[in-house]
Motif scaffolding. Structure first.
Motif, PDB file in Angstrom:
ATOM      1  N   PHE A  56       0.834  -1.197   0.000  1.00 20.83           N
ATOM      2  CA  PHE A  56       0.000   0.000   0.000  1.00 20.83           C
ATOM      3  C   PHE A  56       0.868   1.247   0.000  1.00 20.83           C
ATOM      4  N   VAL A  57       0.517   2.175  -0.849  1.00 25.55           N
ATOM      5  CA  VAL A  57       1.157   3.483  -0.840  1.00 25.55           C
ATOM      6  C   VAL A  57       0.061   4.537  -0.889  1.00 25.55           C
ATOM      7  N   ALA A  58       0.453   5.809  -0.851  1.00 22.50           N
ATOM      8  CA  ALA A  58      -0.576   6.833  -0.670  1.00 22.50           C
ATOM      9  C   ALA A  58      -0.895   7.638  -1.919  1.00 22.50           C
ATOM     10  N   THR A  59      -0.062   7.546  -2.947  1.00 22.83           N
ATOM     11  CA  THR A  59      -0.365   8.308  -4.163  1.00 22.83           C
ATOM     12  C   THR A  59      -0.216   7.418  -5.394  1.00 22.83           C
ATOM     13  N   GLY A  60      -0.941   7.790  -6.425  1.00 21.65           N
ATOM     14  CA  GLY A  60      -0.869   7.037  -7.670  1.00 21.65           C
ATOM     15  C   GLY A  60       0.480   7.160  -8.344  1.00 21.65           C
ATOM     16  N   THR A  61       1.087   8.334  -8.243  1.00 23.82           N
ATOM     17  CA  THR A  61       2.406   8.508  -8.843  1.00 23.82           C
ATOM     18  C   THR A  61       3.426   7.604  -8.164  1.00 23.82           C
ATOM     19  N   LEU A 201      -3.560  -0.437  -8.228  1.00 21.87           N
ATOM     20  CA  LEU A 201      -5.006  -0.369  -8.013  1.00 21.87           C
ATOM     21  C   LEU A 201      -5.345   0.943  -7.322  1.00 21.87           C
ATOM     22  N   GLY A 202      -5.917   1.850  -8.074  1.00 23.32           N
ATOM     23  CA  GLY A 202      -6.291   3.129  -7.508  1.00 23.32           C
ATOM     24  C   GLY A 202      -7.455   3.002  -6.553  1.00 23.32           C
ATOM     25  N   ALA A 203      -7.516   3.874  -5.577  1.00 19.82           N
ATOM     26  CA  ALA A 203      -8.640   3.915  -4.656  1.00 19.82           C
ATOM     27  C   ALA A 203      -8.925   5.342  -4.211  1.00 19.82           C
ATOM     28  N   THR A 204      -7.893   6.180  -4.262  1.00 22.27           N
ATOM     29  CA  THR A 204      -8.026   7.534  -3.742  1.00 22.27           C
ATOM     30  C   THR A 204      -9.083   8.337  -4.505  1.00 22.27           C
ATOM     31  N   LYS A 205      -9.231   8.077  -5.798  1.00 20.85           N
ATOM     32  CA  LYS A 205     -10.215   8.810  -6.589  1.00 20.85           C
ATOM     33  C   LYS A 205     -11.614   8.242  -6.402  1.00 20.85           C
ATOM     34  N   MET A 209      -9.107   8.018   1.491  1.00 23.36           N
ATOM     35  CA  MET A 209      -8.451   9.302   1.726  1.00 23.36           C
ATOM     36  C   MET A 209      -7.186   9.411   0.891  1.00 23.36           C
ATOM     37  N   ALA A 210      -6.345   8.413   1.044  1.00 23.34           N
ATOM     38  CA  ALA A 210      -5.063   8.368   0.340  1.00 23.34           C
ATOM     39  C   ALA A 210      -4.557   6.952   0.512  1.00 23.34           C
ATOM     40  N   ALA A 211      -4.897   6.093  -0.422  1.00 23.57           N
ATOM     41  CA  ALA A 211      -4.447   4.698  -0.329  1.00 23.57           C
ATOM     42  C   ALA A 211      -4.571   4.075  -1.704  1.00 23.57           C
ATOM     43  N   GLU A 212      -3.493   3.495  -2.153  1.00 17.96           N
ATOM     44  CA  GLU A 212      -3.434   2.774  -3.412  1.00 17.96           C
ATOM     45  C   GLU A 212      -2.743   1.439  -3.126  1.00 17.96           C
TER      46      GLU A 212
END
Lengths: 348, 348, 348, 348
Positions: A56-61, A201-205, A209-212
């Motif tokens: 898990f990371v917090a940004t898509g980039t 796998l995006g989730a933030t959008k 809150m901020a998790a990918e």
């Protein structure tokens, strides 16, 4: 009437509740906690991938750059669409994380990588010697930056080219949920069963809150990924707060329900636009529309406070019947009222 | 009895409430929102630094690596303590973000950079030519990895060496709040008024979920920092959720109150340990103690479920009266009951 | 009949003699020797640039990569032709040395950057924010990879765009000598007087063993360049042996005489080809021809041992009257006999 | 009386002759020529390593940095002596080429890595997790920067630690010839038969103009090395001119004869110094002496034009009987007359 982006709202109530619950008490840091294990297991279950390594990371980039760096050497090139996020919107993060790889930019309708363009580019690269960068990885975006979706068959056509060249396939799944919510296809079918090696796998959008999640379907490079994540500054001490988001997001199909809600609003908007005679220029595969409207419509909408981005160059002082291409993005909180008001202003 | 780290608990209620409030509605992404502006203004106010450029990231490693990369060229060296976090615990993130700079490792009691060691190392580097890395930056950690605090005078002695050599000074302020809560010193006096150029203000260990501030007291490199943050994958779309944490953290002295609470527990623990005849080996400048206990005590504590890390090598099968150095870290949620129970088990 | 490349022959006798003389006795290493000083002064004199910083390296890729890295930040993009050497033939050396910058690939006839394409690309970049790479540098190749030459006016048109955007201009001058030998233009007029900031002056293809000069017309980044050269492994201990080559190369117009000799052979070849009805597809601005010949001609030439590279895809088993584009490069040792034999074989 | 370095003279006549012969006529560039093949075969033969991959570069820094980057990941650390060339004299080239790895600096007499220091450092690293850099490679220098030589047994003791940890071993063999010329040991015994995986074979300090060989005894990473060399700007178009140097250097034991000549002069100098009561502080394993002389001797020598570097700090205005440690390096052109004159001036 907020259609500027789906990254401008908050998080789903289920996600907020999960965070609040997770933050109580103590847990070992850096992901060595039961909640993180549970969330990783949840991802594996949803994707029917019991051996996958999940992070898990917090940004898509961060997700994209770490995934690409773990799969493409510094002397490689990433084949991708010329309008892809990794090329256009990450300020050379892939180049930075890979240590100086290239991106080979391909054409393709609706920001989808064209099979023929990929084949030609790969063939050209395959003949290369030491003076040129080597084939490194293939990257596809699902849905694309133009809101279109690859079918499973289209994904497979691209990944089969990759397999022949023994190149790994990266999928930027920032809006994968929106695609899946429109298709009768499982997450596994759309990804590893169709030849995808690593999925962001995006989730933030779409509700966190901020998790990918980064999912390495082949765990061989898992340790390398972990080290890259750490030295990229992306290993969170309170990892469980990311894990809690992802677990809630993937529980009881929340991610698909949120995406379906968002897609439904896009459809309502599309129907209304078409009824008003507006041309929608993209294949609608997710929650994004690219209609072309008249300047008088644009001016009325702006005046009424509608938020969205123009997508094409236009002369702000042009005549009323000049047109401008715009981008409209719905999100899981978009309401029917917003849609209807937008259409009313457009029409009036 | 959790003393393993201060990164293993959750967030303060005020911080959680601020997040919940911030996530409602829409806000422009990537920090272009009023809440972020407000939080940045709050930081500037607390630090009496109206011109400072203020940025929020989610991990301490990201903060340090981005700050160092913005101040030290690839051919520079960062003078720091050999036991500092940037050397020991960031998996070469500074080397990665700077593009291959070095760290020059210095000695010093309690993980504080010794003035003489710094002076000698800088003098040696100053004579260097093109074959060697050049002086790049000075980095100090407040409080240090050994829980000690630099006095304002000590900081100034180091930064005056830096100023003479025209080198920038980075402060890793992961536990700056704990230091300030023990001293009659303003945030400004401890930082820019004492010659610090860039501060990484920790918060995650002291009450936020995941939020750190990087403060460039000289805004000259602000744009460079923003670009580095973006391409490092550290620019959050829902930035306001970080900003909300930081604003709450710095409002009504919450950060100092939480730190004081944590420090107070450390003091209670220290008093009890000393009363029990245990030597505490570090200068206690924050919320960390490094006592040396006997193996029988260690075994009893482990048996009773106390969580902490041994700090020295020891033979687990050694005699009861052999000793082991351990690290005890309190946090803002540590209770008197935990402390007293720990002391009871130790004594019994 | 060797027309494969101009990098496949040896060095001019004057250059070899200079090396032999320089290698005698002792000299301080790393360029701290009188011969290097003299060679640098010679470069400054030839380019009428008394303040220029001048450095010698051994390969064109090193020269280009170091020059670009010293002028384009990691978050920048280098505007260049899509067929330029820095894109096509350096295995991402610019990306490596810059720390992950991009190259923005432009169209243009005969591998010359088109003014309009550059203007459009720069305009698009100028509107960018933190999510995209920033304008970094402009790079032009003189002569181009297609053997064409920019006129002074063409160079100025490009550099004036650069100046407006405050971007530095790099000239890859691998075959600059060949261009100058065809024009009534001074080295200064073609470079810094026309807005070039940093020149990579090739010599290895035109008479030296392995020696290229990098000329920073603005010496501000000289020390940075020196450090980059060192840590790139490009600072030679026996620098004087490079310097000797460059001094000899630039003495008594040797470089221009060698280039004129090479150009003359290209002209003789071009005349003969045209007389034989062969179309030459490029503007001939240096010592390279891109004729399109018939397969029967190609087969005869190959059979007779002529060495050159096909430039276009073709079917080796195709009919005699199918065509193939080929590249013919002359060099300072090419003889009239070689040319005439080539034309005879082609014709027969 | 030039004892400043062995990189300040020219090339052996045999080497110059080989270059002159090689530069005639045409040869395919970038090492695709018969001479390069022959030189590579010569290296394999001398090292009894028929499968080794052999590459030529022009500087020792390039050789070391490329070799290390091909064997140590960005998140690794290179265990080496704190006074090694890769740490002290390459301006962070290893950090640059590896993409941000660390060097772990070890103690050891005469700049030799101490077995115990290496063992302790490796043991400490072996316990590390994701927060720390991982074991990457071991690097030894033969002869060391203090002119000492490892015995075969000493090399084996270090490489056996490496093998247990599955880490590759790099040997910086800048002065390997000098070591071999003093020992009854074959090149193979000193390198791969003793566990060395990659050797940088210096030649530039001992008779070539600018040519070093990198020998990968295990060719598995050969292609990676080639790509790294190219993108580092170290692939020479006229490669045969490097190859010619290396072939001549290794033919008829020229390299060992030159080294023996240089060593003999060092011995003559050492004998004379000792006879004059001067203490030589290093184990003499090659062609370098580190004597400690009195300031009056130093002043006389400087006055007489002797060239060498002081090695220790000293007060230039100190009393005559204060001492200074100096470094004296002989080379293959050093004459008995130079030695004797130096000793005369010292004594007088």
């Amino acid at each position: 009437m907020f259609f500027a982006s789906d990254n401008a709202t908050g998080a789903a109530p289920e996600v907020m509740a999960a965070i609040a619950e997770a933050e109580a008490g103590y847990a070992m840091p850096y992901g060595n906690d039961p909640l993180t294990e549970r969330a990783q297991a949840r991802v594996r279950e949803v994707f029917e991938a019991p051996n996958a390594a999940v992070y898990f990371v917090a940004t898509g980039t961060a997700a994209n750059a770490l995934a690409l760096a773990s799969h493409c050497p510094p002397w490689g090139t990433v084949f991708c669409h010329k309008g892809s996020h990794i090329e256009e919107d990450e300020c050379a993060a892939p180049e930075f994380f890979t240590g100086g790889a290239k991106l080979t930019l391909l054409e393709g309708q609706d920001a989808k990588v064209s099979h023929d363009a990929l084949q030609a580019a790969m063939a050209s690269t395959a003949r290369r010697g030491v003076h040129q960068v080597q084939g490194g990885a293939i990257s596809v975006t699902q849905a694309t930056e133009m809101g279109a979706a690859y079918s499973v068959e289209e994904v497979r056509a691209l990944t089969s080219l990759a397999r022949k060249a023994r190149l790994p396939v990266h999928m930027d799944g920032t809006r994968l949920a929106n695609v899946l919510a429109r298709m009768n296809v499982t997450p596994a079918e759309m990804t590893w069963k169709s030849g995808v090696d690593v999925l962001c796998l995006g989730a933030t959008k779409n509700g966190t809150m901020a998790a990918e999640a980064v999912i390495l379907f082949d765990p061989e490079r898992a340790w390398e990924f972990e080290l890259r994540r750490k030295r990229g500054g992306h290993l969170f001490s309170k990892m469980r707060l990311l894990s809690a988001q992802m677990e809630a997001y993937l529980t009881d199909d929340l991610w698909l329900r949120l995406a379906a809600q968002s897609n439904g609003m896009a459809d309502r908007l599309a129907d209304g636009l078409r009824a008003a005679g507006v041309l929608i220029e993209n294949q609608v595969g997710a929650n994004m529309l690219f209609p072309r409207i008249r300047l008088d419509q644009h001016r009325r909408l702006q005046g009424a406070g509608a938020r969205y981005y123009p997508w094409t160059d236009f002369d702000p002082d042009g005549p009323d019947d000049a047109t401008v291409g715009i981008r409209l993005v719905t999100n899981f909180r978009t309401t029917e009222e917003e849609i209807d008001k937008f259409l009313d202003v457009l029409a009036a």
